[in-house]
Design an enzyme around this catalytic site. Structure first.
Site, PDB file in Angstrom:
ATOM      1  N   ASP A 233       0.808  -1.219   0.000  1.00 42.58           N
ATOM      2  CA  ASP A 233       0.000   0.000   0.000  1.00 42.58           C
ATOM      3  C   ASP A 233       0.843   1.271   0.000  1.00 42.58           C
ATOM      4  O   ASP A 233       2.008   1.247   0.384  1.00 42.58           O
ATOM      5  CB  ASP A 233      -0.879   0.046   1.263  1.00 42.58           C
ATOM      6  CG  ASP A 233      -2.011  -0.965   1.211  1.00 42.58           C
ATOM      7  OD1 ASP A 233      -2.006  -1.819   0.299  1.00 42.58           O
ATOM      8  OD2 ASP A 233      -2.890  -0.896   2.080  1.00 42.58           O
ATOM      9  N   HIS A 374       3.737  -2.369   3.062  1.00 50.71           N
ATOM     10  CA  HIS A 374       3.815  -1.030   2.460  1.00 50.71           C
ATOM     11  C   HIS A 374       5.154  -0.871   1.753  1.00 50.71           C
ATOM     12  O   HIS A 374       6.191  -0.999   2.408  1.00 50.71           O
ATOM     13  CB  HIS A 374       3.662   0.038   3.544  1.00 50.71           C
ATOM     14  CG  HIS A 374       2.350  -0.043   4.266  1.00 50.71           C
ATOM     15  ND1 HIS A 374       2.105  -0.985   5.248  1.00 50.71           N
ATOM     16  CD2 HIS A 374       1.205   0.661   4.123  1.00 50.71           C
ATOM     17  CE1 HIS A 374       0.856  -0.837   5.678  1.00 50.71           C
ATOM     18  NE2 HIS A 374       0.287   0.152   5.019  1.00 50.71           N
TER      19      HIS A 374
END
Ligand code: ZN
Length: 408
Positions: A233, A374
């Protein structure tokens, strides 16, 4: 591959062989804090322009402190748009502190040594006509806008009222944030619409042509063997391509839930994602908590991101991951996409510890899991690079979220 090279060399023309050396280097900083009631995501650039970098760092520190001191349920958010050309640097920073929204803008010459105000950029003599044009544009968006006293004061044809503006690649935006409800209003114009008011030299942008259809590489997935979907993400970021290299080396796929505000900074990473068989998902424009927004704002956060992605890779994602995993009935009802959360949270953003991320993943992973990471932290990317062969050794196929959903 040919197309990829053409794009590379065109970017070289755009950024490499400019007439004067553009010293601006855009590095993206991200600062995240999440607990049950409070959410913070600050995204801001470092530009190699000392005066500006100091201000941005100070602002981020201040927001961090305010957030740490706040006890109530709240959301803090900082996002930005940046356009640096051979002629100028234009920056817009949007700051959200709970209910309060604020805009800061900055415009300077191309190395940041001389900043520009309204008087340097617009024809002061025509401020009345400009104010009328802006008034008209604001009312087009919100017909009730004109009624209030704070609105009338904000639109009076005075220079100090129009100091917040941003020159994007195709449009100019004026911002107003001093209303009683503390919400930002924006009036957006094409350059042509404002040509009679603008004194600044603006070179027309060069567009990348990219109109051939992309082919997805063929993949063989064995539905009888275990599989997981690695998801990343908040990118793309400068570490993303390193991760793509590792995924390619081990011949496996991942899903990238990208921020619309980041994609045009890393177009090559985005194109590689598609060309190398990964999936791109929509993680909204500015990482706002969707459950706190109006229906109109939710749709804008998602649709602006769809267009930003489409303009680079000619694909509209079908998956949306709401920031912080926050969704409610409204979000689910108005977004006509698969809303994807996760099964295994590595909490990589909190530990920023490669070994810990690897341990958490290996100790908890199960067949058909969606794993959250991430690609904006080097520790996470390193963990993923090490995890890929370790997961494969345990028999897991690494597939995209859409592939996983077919077998779940
Ligand atoms: Zn996120």
């Amino acid at each position: 591959m040919k197309r990829f090279l053409i794009v590379c060399s065109m970017l070289g023309l755009l950024f490499g062989c400019t007439k004067t050396e553009n010293k601006v280097k855009e590095d993206v900083n991200v600062s995240t804090m999440i607990d049950e009631n409070r959410k913070m995501m600050l995204v801001y650039p470092t530009l190699n322009v000392p005066l500006l970098d100091e201000q941005l760092t100070a602002l981020s520190e201040q927001l961090n402190e305010e957030f740490a001191a706040s006890e109530d349920e709240c959301e803090f958010n900082m996002s930005y748009r940046l356009n640096h050309t051979d002629d100028f640097i234009s920056l817009m920073v949007k700051i959200i502190r709970g209910e309060k929204e604020e805009i800061r803008t900055f415009l300077s010459n191309q190395d940041g040594s001389k900043s520009y105000t309204f008087q340097n950029v617009f024809d002061e003599q025509k401020i009345k006509e400009l104010a009328e044009k802006i008034d008209e544009r604001l009312r087009q968006k919100d017909e009730r806008a004109g009624g209030t006293l704070d609105y009338k004061l904000a639109l009076l044809p005075k220079i100090e009222n129009f100091q917040k503006f941003y020159f994007d690649k195709e449009v100019v935006a004026f911002y107003f944030d001093n209303f009683n409800d503390h919400k930002i209003r924006e009036a957006i114009f094409s350059y042509d619409e404002l040509s009679e008011f603008i004194k600044l030299e603006i070179s027309k942008p060069v567009y990348l042509t990219y109109d051939e259809i992309l082919y997805e590489p063929t993949k063989i997935i064995d539905p009888n063997k275990p599989m997981v979907a690695l998801t990343f993400d908040d990118g793309p970021n400068k570490y993303t391509e390193q991760l793509l290299d590792a995924l390619k080396e081990y011949n496996c796929s991942a899903t990238f839930f990208v921020l619309g505000s980041m994609v045009e900074k890393y177009p090559i990473a985005l194109q590689r994602m598609v060309l190398e068989g990964h999936e791109i998902g929509n993680h909204t424009m500015d990482h706002r908590q969707l459950t706190k927004l109006t229906e109109k704002e939710i749709i804008k956060e998602v649709e602006d991101t769809q267009h930003a992605i489409e303009s680079i890779v000619h694909i509209y994602p079908t998956l949306v991951r709401p920031p912080y995993g926050s969704k409610n009935d409204t979000v689910s009802r108005i977004l006509d996409y698969d809303l994807i959360l996760w099964d295994l949270d590595t909490r990589d953003w909190a530990s920023k510890d490669t070994q810990k991320i690897i341990e958490v993943t290996l100790n908890n992973v199960r067949d058909k899991d969606i794993i959250l990471m991430h690609d904006i932290y080097p520790t996470s990317v390193q963990a993923a690079i090490e995890l890929i062969p370790l997961l494969q050794e345990r028999g897991y196929q690494l597939v995209t979220v859409s592939e996983l959903m077919m077998y779940r």
